[in-house]
Each structure stands twice: as C-alpha cells, then as structure tokens.
Design an enzyme around this catalytic site. Structure first.
Site, PDB file in Angstrom:
ATOM      1  NE  ARG A 282     -10.682   6.433  -3.088  1.00 35.60           N
ATOM      2  CZ  ARG A 282     -11.966   6.256  -3.309  1.00 35.60           C
ATOM      3  NH1 ARG A 282     -12.681   7.161  -3.952  1.00 35.60           N
ATOM      4  NH2 ARG A 282     -12.573   5.146  -2.901  1.00 35.60           N
TER       5      ARG A 282
ATOM      6  NE  ARG B 188      -7.518   4.474   2.207  1.00 41.85           N
ATOM      7  CZ  ARG B 188      -8.218   3.514   2.803  1.00 41.85           C
ATOM      8  NH1 ARG B 188      -9.469   3.737   3.129  1.00 41.85           N
ATOM      9  NH2 ARG B 188      -7.668   2.364   3.078  1.00 41.85           N
TER      10      ARG B 188
ATOM     11  CG  ASP C 105      -8.674  -4.040  -4.214  1.00 35.47           C
ATOM     12  OD1 ASP C 105      -8.142  -3.354  -3.331  1.00 35.47           O
ATOM     13  OD2 ASP C 105      -9.373  -5.038  -3.968  1.00 35.47           O
TER      14      ASP C 105
ATOM     15  CE1 TYR D  16     -12.362  -8.263   1.881  1.00 37.94           C
ATOM     16  CE2 TYR D  16     -10.702  -9.841   1.165  1.00 37.94           C
ATOM     17  CZ  TYR D  16     -11.080  -8.782   1.964  1.00 37.94           C
ATOM     18  OH  TYR D  16     -10.189  -8.230   2.835  1.00 37.94           O
TER      19      TYR D  16
ATOM     20  NE  ARG E 193      -4.173  -1.681   0.147  1.00 38.64           N
ATOM     21  CZ  ARG E 193      -5.290  -1.804   0.858  1.00 38.64           C
ATOM     22  NH1 ARG E 193      -5.620  -0.871   1.725  1.00 38.64           N
ATOM     23  NH2 ARG E 193      -6.067  -2.829   0.674  1.00 38.64           N
TER      24      ARG E 193
HETATM   25  O1  CP3 Z   1      -0.024  -2.030  -2.350  1.00 38.64           O
HETATM   26  C1  CP3 Z   1      -0.330  -1.172  -3.202  1.00 38.64           C
HETATM   27  O2  CP3 Z   1       0.007   0.020  -3.090  1.00 38.64           O
HETATM   28  C2  CP3 Z   1      -1.032  -1.610  -4.479  1.00 38.64           C
HETATM   29  C3  CP3 Z   1      -2.453  -1.503  -4.533  1.00 38.64           C
HETATM   30  C4  CP3 Z   1      -3.315  -2.434  -3.702  1.00 38.64           C
HETATM   31  C5  CP3 Z   1      -4.568  -2.033  -3.153  1.00 38.64           C
HETATM   32  N1  CP3 Z   1      -5.155  -3.112  -2.580  1.00 38.64           N
HETATM   33  C6  CP3 Z   1      -5.123  -0.678  -3.235  1.00 38.64           C
HETATM   34  C7  CP3 Z   1      -6.284  -0.301  -2.388  1.00 38.64           C
HETATM   35  C8  CP3 Z   1      -3.151  -3.776  -3.386  1.00 38.64           C
HETATM   36  C9  CP3 Z   1      -1.967  -4.692  -3.671  1.00 38.64           C
HETATM   37  C10 CP3 Z   1      -4.327  -4.199  -2.688  1.00 38.64           C
HETATM   38  C11 CP3 Z   1      -4.530  -5.572  -2.231  1.00 38.64           C
HETATM   39  C12 CP3 Z   1      -5.701  -5.881  -1.407  1.00 38.64           C
HETATM   40  N2  CP3 Z   1      -6.976  -5.412  -1.552  1.00 38.64           N
HETATM   41  C13 CP3 Z   1      -5.712  -6.858  -0.388  1.00 38.64           C
HETATM   42  C14 CP3 Z   1      -4.524  -7.718   0.018  1.00 38.64           C
HETATM   43  C15 CP3 Z   1      -3.569  -6.978   0.875  1.00 38.64           C
HETATM   44  C16 CP3 Z   1      -4.168  -6.452   2.153  1.00 38.64           C
HETATM   45  O3  CP3 Z   1      -4.335  -5.238   2.269  1.00 38.64           O
HETATM   46  O4  CP3 Z   1      -4.473  -7.278   3.022  1.00 38.64           O
HETATM   47  C17 CP3 Z   1      -7.001  -6.909   0.133  1.00 38.64           C
HETATM   48  C18 CP3 Z   1      -7.477  -7.796   1.259  1.00 38.64           C
HETATM   49  C19 CP3 Z   1      -7.796  -5.991  -0.629  1.00 38.64           C
HETATM   50  C20 CP3 Z   1      -9.253  -5.755  -0.494  1.00 38.64           C
HETATM   51  C21 CP3 Z   1      -9.573  -4.362  -0.142  1.00 38.64           C
HETATM   52  N3  CP3 Z   1      -9.337  -3.273  -0.955  1.00 38.64           N
HETATM   53  C22 CP3 Z   1     -10.201  -3.898   1.023  1.00 38.64           C
HETATM   54  C23 CP3 Z   1     -10.639  -4.768   2.202  1.00 38.64           C
HETATM   55  C24 CP3 Z   1     -10.330  -2.514   0.905  1.00 38.64           C
HETATM   56  C25 CP3 Z   1     -11.031  -1.587   1.864  1.00 38.64           C
HETATM   57  C26 CP3 Z   1     -10.222  -1.312   3.061  1.00 38.64           C
HETATM   58  C27 CP3 Z   1      -9.340  -0.137   2.815  1.00 38.64           C
HETATM   59  O5  CP3 Z   1      -8.142  -0.220   3.116  1.00 38.64           O
HETATM   60  O6  CP3 Z   1      -9.897   0.849   2.354  1.00 38.64           O
HETATM   61  C28 CP3 Z   1      -9.735  -2.138  -0.324  1.00 38.64           C
HETATM   62  C29 CP3 Z   1      -9.620  -0.772  -0.881  1.00 38.64           C
HETATM   63  C30 CP3 Z   1      -8.280  -0.311  -1.354  1.00 38.64           C
HETATM   64  N4  CP3 Z   1      -7.395  -1.047  -2.099  1.00 38.64           N
HETATM   65  C31 CP3 Z   1      -7.728   0.989  -1.167  1.00 38.64           C
HETATM   66  C32 CP3 Z   1      -6.478   0.993  -1.816  1.00 38.64           C
HETATM   67  C33 CP3 Z   1      -5.526   2.148  -1.952  1.00 38.64           C
HETATM   68  C34 CP3 Z   1      -8.414   2.153  -0.482  1.00 38.64           C
HETATM   69  C35 CP3 Z   1      -9.502   2.638  -1.360  1.00 38.64           C
HETATM   70  C36 CP3 Z   1      -9.767   4.093  -1.242  1.00 38.64           C
HETATM   71  O7  CP3 Z   1      -8.988   4.924  -1.731  1.00 38.64           O
HETATM   72  O8  CP3 Z   1     -10.838   4.420  -0.698  1.00 38.64           O
END
Ligand code: CP3
Length: 353
Positions: free
Chosen positions: A42, A33, A79, A157, A29
């Site tokens: 975004r 954010r 994602d 999910y 990540r």
């Molecule tokens: O790592 C990176 O910078 C690359 C991008 C990336 C995202 N998600 C961007 C994201 C990667 C590799 C992921 C993987 C991901 N997504 C996982 C596995 C790794 C982990 O975090 O455990 C999982 C379980 C998800 C599923 C997911 N995506 C959830 C549960 C959520 C909501 C929770 C949250 O953190 O907001 C997301 C959204 C998400 N994916 C965001 C980002 C930057 C936030 C979205 C936003 O801007 O509102």
C-alpha cells in the site's frame, strides 16, 4: 478466461448448493491492513484510490492472503466506492478518517452524475485489468470473486459524503424527494450491472453484492432500496451471465433475511454476526449460507475463537455452507489467528448424528 470452464472449483460448487465434507472458506477483507505485506504494498501507491487503480499492486494484494492460507476463494482487491468514482464523484481516503466524497444531496447533482455513465468503464478499466491478472495467477482450485456495493449502501456514502452514524441525510432525501433518490438508485443499478458483467468477462467466477447498511432501514424502505435494486442487479447480470453464482450480503437484515433469500437468482446469503444459528439453519433450507464468525473473536483468538468457530461449523457444516466472518477482518487481528482458524476448518468433519 477462467481456468475452470466446467465450474468444478469447490467454492463454486458450494454456492450452487453442494454439501461438502470440508467446508469452503474465505474471509471478508482477507487482504488488508492486518497483513504486514499489505501495508508494505500500500505504501507504494499514491493513496488508496490509486492503489485500487494500479493492476500491478492490486493483483499482488489480492494474492497475498492465498500465499499464507488455503482460502477457497480470492476476492478482487478494490473498494465499493470505485463505482461513485467511476461516475465522476470526487473520492479520497483520509488516514484514520475513512472515505471522503463530495456529497450529492439533490436532483441536480444526481442528474450530473447520470451524465457520466457513458464514461464509467473507461474510468474503472484498470480494475478489469486486475481481475484478468489475478485470474491468471490463481491456484487451480481457488475461485475469484468479483464484487460491488449494493445501491443502498453505496448511496449512503454518496449522499452523506462518507461514513455515517445515523444516515440522516440519505434517509431524509429518500423520504423528502423519493423520485430524485430513485433516480440515484436506478443509476447505481445500471452502473453496477455493467460493472459486474465486465468483471465476469475479465475472469471473475462468482460475484458478491455488499449491502453493509441494509439493516438501518424500516421494512417498507428495505423493500424499496435493498430488495428491489438487488433483484434488478441479479436479473441484469443473469441476462449475459446466466450461470455465475451470486452471493448477497445484506448485513443487519434480521428477520428480513427471509425476503433477501427469496430474491430470484441469488445463490447464497452472507450472514452477519447477529444472525442466530437456528435462524441461519432455516435460511439454509432456501440458499447456501455464508458466515458468520464475529471478527472480534478472530482477533481475540484462543478458546473464544475455537468455541465460536466450532459452534458455527457444527450448526451449518452439514448443509450448503461457506465459512466466513460476519463482517471484515479488523486491522489488529494477529495473522497467526487466521492460520489457526484455517486449520480448524480444514480438520472439521460433520459428526454422524
Ligand atoms: O474483502 C477484501 O479483502 C476485498 C477488498 C475490499 C475492500 N473494501 C478493501 C478496503 C472490499 C470487498 C471492500 C468493500 C467495502 N468498502 C465495503 C463493504 C464491506 C464492509 O466492509 O462493510 C464498504 C462499506 C467499503 C467502504 C470503505 N472502504 C470504508 C468505510 C473504508 C474505510 C474504513 C476502513 O476499514 O479503513 C474503506 C477502506 C478500505 N477498503 C480498506 C481496505 C483494505 C482500508 C484502506 C487502507 O488501507 O487504508
């Protein structure tokens, strides 16, 4: 095509087992954010799914952290839930709530998704376009990581319909109708092999498989739903791309990390924050290890960050290692703390024993 056909980028060498004087690093990540420029980009998209499908915006976001810090790798901005999206499962992200999917709870719903496999690539094609654009814009020594969620985590999910606390629905389905659940896992294995292959063909130089919820399964289920699917995906990718390095991150695996380390073809293991450094050293005898700073220590900064990061570097920096967090950067993290961590890693050198 990658600019580094001979695979000399430091991150790729680390994944292949090379011990480095200055450890490589990137952060899960790292684009997200906590960066004001992410929040600004975004806001230009019509929601998070649209953001992942806009090559112009997703490319910009992938490159943003590299303009601030000297990470050795960029990770594609997308994602793990874009795989269910590509299989036609309705997906949205609600502010403050996380992902929302229409739950898949029985054999009929799973069979319906399986019929959409043929249309998968067309639905996620903009993501492959992002990979090519990022590859074209990368600094010369920075490697590009493509990724996917591992089948078990993605299935949680899909079955729960979003984030879960106890994973009761998905675990009940796996116990009550194992044949149907296995069809879902096999469908995800097939979709993920194709998805990762296409990312490599578009310019990804390494791959990471995220199994965020591996740690909720008892050992028998862990072997069925974590180890076996990951082994199939790695073998499936290796058919077309025998040399692409692969990192497996089965978060929360505890002692079962030993079994994850034994999967043929996995180059590196992502370690979560709970892995003791003495156990990490044991795993490091088998594979490159990546991790495992507490994201909260990064957010806290100051002496807690310096102390935690230095302990990890001292324990793992003398073997095959990539510095990372044990999970993703959290939104309240001050960007200055990431700069401080990057500087600390850059200055660290293994001390002679
Ligand atoms: O790592 C990176 O910078 C690359 C991008 C990336 C995202 N998600 C961007 C994201 C990667 C590799 C992921 C993987 C991901 N997504 C996982 C596995 C790794 C982990 O975090 O455990 C999982 C379980 C998800 C599923 C997911 N995506 C959830 C549960 C959520 C909501 C929770 C949250 O953190 O907001 C997301 C959204 C998400 N994916 C965001 C980002 C930057 C936030 C979205 C936003 O801007 O509102």
């Amino acid at each position: 095509m990658p600019k580094d056909p001979t695979n000399q980028k430091p991150f790729l060498r680390a994944l292949r087992g090379e011990i480095q004087e200055r450890p490589c690093f990137w952060l899960m990540r790292q684009a997200g954010r906590y960066l004001p420029e992410y929040r600004e980009t975004r806001a230009k998209a019509n929601g998070f799914v649209d953001l992942c499908l806009r090559p112009d915006l997703a490319t910009e976001i992938t490159l943003q952290p590299l303009r601030r810090y000297h990470m050795d790798a960029a990770i594609l901005f997308s994602d793990i839930l874009m795989v269910p999206y590509g299989l036609g499962q309705p997906l949205s992200f609600r502010e403050g709530e996380g992902p929302v999917l229409e739950p898949v709870r029985d054999a009929a719903a799973i069979d319906k998704l399986a019929q959409n496999l043929a249309g998968f690539d067309a639905k996620v094609a903009p993501i492959y376009e992002t990979v090519s654009r990022v590859q074209a814009g990368l600094p010369a020594t920075t490697a590009l990581i493509g990724f996917a969620g591992a089948p078990w985590t993605v299935a949680t999910y899909m079955v729960e319909g979003g984030t879960s606390k106890d994973f009761a629905n998905v675990r009940l389905l796996a116990y009550r109708d194992e044949a149907a659940f296995k069809r879902l896992i096999d469908l995800l294995v097939a979709a993920t092999i194709g998805y990762l292959n296409r990312q490599v063909e578009a310019g990804a130089e390494a791959l990471q498989l995220f199994d965020t919820w591996a740690g909720v399964l008892p050992e028998g289920e862990y072997r069925k739903w974590v180890i076996a699917p990951a082994a199939k995906i790695v073998a499936g990718v290796r058919v077309k791309h025998p040399n692409v390095p692969i990192v497996f991150f089965p978060k929360g695996s505890g002692l079962l990390y030993r079994e994850a380390a034994a999967i043929p073809g996995v180059n590196a293991l992502g370690l979560d924050t709970s892995v003791p450094l003495a156990f990490a050293q044991e795993l490091q005898k088998l594979k490159t290890v990546q991790g495992n700073l507490d994201p909260i220590a990064l957010c806290a900064g100051g002496p807690a960050l310096v102390d935690a990061a230095t302990r990890i570097l001292d324990a793992l920096g003398k073997g095959p290692f990539v510095f990372n967090l044990g999970h993703g950067v959290i939104p309240p993290t001050p960007p200055a703390n990431v700069a401080e961590l990057a500087e600390l890693i850059g200055k660290w050198r293994a001390k002679a024993a």
